[in-house]
Structures are given as C-alpha cells and as structure tokens.
Scaffold this active site. Structure first.
Site, short mmCIF file in Angstrom:
data_model
loop_
_atom_site.label_atom_id
_atom_site.label_comp_id
_atom_site.label_asym_id
_atom_site.label_seq_id
_atom_site.Cartn_x
_atom_site.Cartn_y
_atom_site.Cartn_z
N HIS A 103 83.00 30.14 -11.56
CA HIS A 103 82.78 31.15 -10.53
C HIS A 103 84.12 31.21 -9.75
O HIS A 103 84.22 30.78 -8.61
CB HIS A 103 81.63 30.73 -9.62
CG HIS A 103 81.10 31.80 -8.73
ND1 HIS A 103 81.74 33.01 -8.54
CD2 HIS A 103 79.98 31.85 -7.95
CE1 HIS A 103 81.02 33.74 -7.69
NE2 HIS A 103 79.95 33.07 -7.32
N ARG A 158 75.70 37.78 -1.77
CA ARG A 158 77.08 37.75 -1.26
C ARG A 158 78.10 38.28 -2.26
O ARG A 158 78.94 39.10 -1.93
CB ARG A 158 77.49 36.32 -0.89
CG ARG A 158 77.19 35.93 0.52
CD ARG A 158 76.93 34.46 0.59
NE ARG A 158 75.77 34.15 -0.22
CZ ARG A 158 74.52 34.25 0.21
NH1 ARG A 158 74.28 34.57 1.45
NH2 ARG A 158 73.49 34.02 -0.57
N THR A 159 78.07 37.76 -3.47
CA THR A 159 79.13 38.11 -4.41
C THR A 159 79.09 39.60 -4.74
O THR A 159 80.11 40.29 -4.66
CB THR A 159 79.01 37.26 -5.70
OG1 THR A 159 78.95 35.89 -5.32
CG2 THR A 159 80.18 37.47 -6.62
#
Ligand code: NCD
Length: 306
Positions: free
Chosen positions: A132, A55-56
């Site tokens: 994060h 995802r990131t």
C-alpha cells in the site's frame, strides 16, 4: 520536474529511494495550503476499487479534483466484474478511457498486473497483504512533519503485522532510514518470516515483542493497526485473536511525552476513542495529509508544476 516520477507506476514502496521520497515530501509541503489549481484540467482518472475504502478512494478523488482533474469511480459491486468480466478486460477498457488508473484489490499482484497491461500509469491503492505504497508515503510524511526527521527514532508497530498491508508497507518504508523497529503483536499475528528475513538481511534493527507494556516507554512512534478480519484464512483463528490487543489511555501511561500514536484507519476495536483528544493522537492529521501527499503524487506523475 523530476524525471524519476514522471509517468511512473506506483506499485510498491520498495521501488522508491530516499531522494525520491524527499522530493515528494517537498512538493507535498507546497500543496499543504493550496486549495485549488487547474494544472490537471482535461485529465481523467479512474478509481477502480474492488475492496472497501473511505480515505484512500476519497482522498485520491479530492486530490485529483483539487488539481482540476475529473475522476470516474468504478467499484466491485457495480462493475461488470460482478457479471464475470475479467480484470484484464476491465483494465483494458479503463486504460482506453482514462489517463491514469488507481487500483485497489484483495489480490496481491493486481497492481503490477495492471501496470503490465496498461499504457497509462497505475497507482496501487492497496492490493493483498503486502503493498500500500501511497499510505506508506503518507505515514513517512506524518513522522517527518512531527519530528522533523525520519531517522534516529524508536518505531513501534502494534497489532496485526501478519495480514495488514498498511503496516507492512510502513515497516518497509521506515526501514529505509536508520531507526529501531519494535514489532509488537500477539503470537499468531507476528510479521511474516519472509518479510522479517528480508529486513534482517538488509541489516534493519527489528525486534519482536508480545507485550506492549515492556517497550512503551522507549517508543517515539506507535503505529497501530486493526485486525484484518477479511484476510484470515480461518475465521475460527480470527475469533481466537479478536480482542487480544487494544490501545487505551492506560497503556500510554509510561510513554514519552512527545511520542505519537499513528493508525492508517479504519479503527475498530484496537484503538479507544479516549485517545482522540490527547496530544499523542496523530492519526487524524495522518489521514488529512493524504490530500497534499496525493496531490503531490499526481502532479509528479503527470509532470506538472506546483
Ligand atoms: C488500510 C488498508 O486498506 O489497507 N486502510 C487505508 O488505506 N488507510 C488499512 C486497513 O484497512 O486496516
């Protein structure tokens, strides 16, 4: 243009004020329905990923491409780091080739290290067990989008609160607002003392539990996170706690009708697929919001208009 965001490094969520986050969320709202703009045409962004990511990495790349920027992907497996090159030299090269560096690393402090030596802005895409920041921004945005507010909520965090940087960053983010935090985890995976003490010193309402059943009926949000196998110092300890928590339909029986289940993903064994089709499932839209949110981050750092 908000000068607080222009050219800024994003290292930890703790550096961001509620006003700055509010500004970000307003810009993200505008990107919800924009598929393409060429406002970052000519910019080249480095995606340096020294740990797995779906995802990131992909959502940063898609967000950049939706704004017309180019992205170069550098992964630990194929970079010269594998041959023994230092992180310092790798970053120096990327800084001389690109306009912005996004870094993910297993080592805490890597993003700050990068920001210290690079001239271009650096975004922390997750380093070690604490930070994060952009995931935390997405998480807040998801709650705001659902409840139309970020305070007066009962927030449960459930799972590996010791090693999970996404959940720890989320706790640091949501505790900027007036909420009650229920930290639910097996004994061995409790939130680290230094973080808990920091929160308590700031006056954050946080309480620890080992049994979800005791608190489920009070929660508005339940943020679940996987066991961070790769961060255990002792694999035997991992084997002991493996399978010690799991969220399924039954565990939600007594939950409020409007409560939502969030998860930064990936999920492994802690979240059953049967929740996917319920109205409480918020993790897929949480992941999807990564695109408008990261488009907003990039445009603010580069100082371009929506
Ligand atoms: C998280 C991470 O890498 O910290 N994933 C993500 O970015 N959405 C969570 C995790 O790996 O458990």
């Amino acid at each position: 243009m908000n000068m607080n965001w222009f050219n800024r490094d994003i290292i930890t969520i703790e550096n961001f004020s509620r006003e700055e986050l509010e500004h970000l969320f307003n810009i993200a709202d505008k990107y919800m329905n924009i598929k393409f703009k060429d406002s970052l045409k000519g910019k080249i962004i480095a995606n340096l990923f020294l740990e797995p990511s779906t995802r990131t990495r992909v959502s940063f790349e898609v967000a950049a491409k939706r704004l017309g920027a180019e992205v170069v992907n550098v992964t630990g497996e194929y970079a010269s780091i594998k041959k023994g090159e230092s992180l310092y030299d790798t970053l120096k090269m990327l800084d001389s080739y690109c306009d912005l560096i996004i870094i993910r690393s297993p080592i805490e402090g890597s993003a700050q290290f990068a920001a210290d030596i690079c001239e271009h802005p650096v975004i922390n895409a997750g380093d070690g067990t604490l930070n994060h920041p952009t995931q935390a921004m997405i998480d807040l945005y998801t709650i705001k989008n659902t409840f139309n507010r970020l305070d007066k909520l009962n927030i449960g965090v459930y799972g590996d609160l010791k090693y999970g940087r996404a959940v720890v960053s989320f706790i640091l983010a949501i505790s900027k607002y007036d909420n009650k935090i229920y930290a639910i985890s097996p004994e061995q995976l409790k939130i680290r003392n230094e973080i808990k003490d920091e929160l308590l010193n700031k006056g954050v309402k946080i309480e620890e539990f080992t049994n979800l059943e005791h608190v489920i009926s009070e929660l508005d949000v339940l943020y679940v996170t996987r066991l961070q196998k790769e961060r255990f110092v002792d694999l035997a300890e991992y084997e002991r706690v493996r399978g010690s928590y799991k969220l399924d339909l039954k565990s939600l029986e007594k939950s409020k009708p409007n409560m939502i289940v969030m998860h930064p993903l990936p999920r492994v064994e802690e979240l059953t697929y049967e929740l996917d089709s319920t109205s409480k499932q918020a993790y897929f839209r949480q992941a999807k919001f990564g695109i408008p949110l990261r488009m907003a981050i990039l445009s603010l750092i580069f100082g371009v208009e929506v």
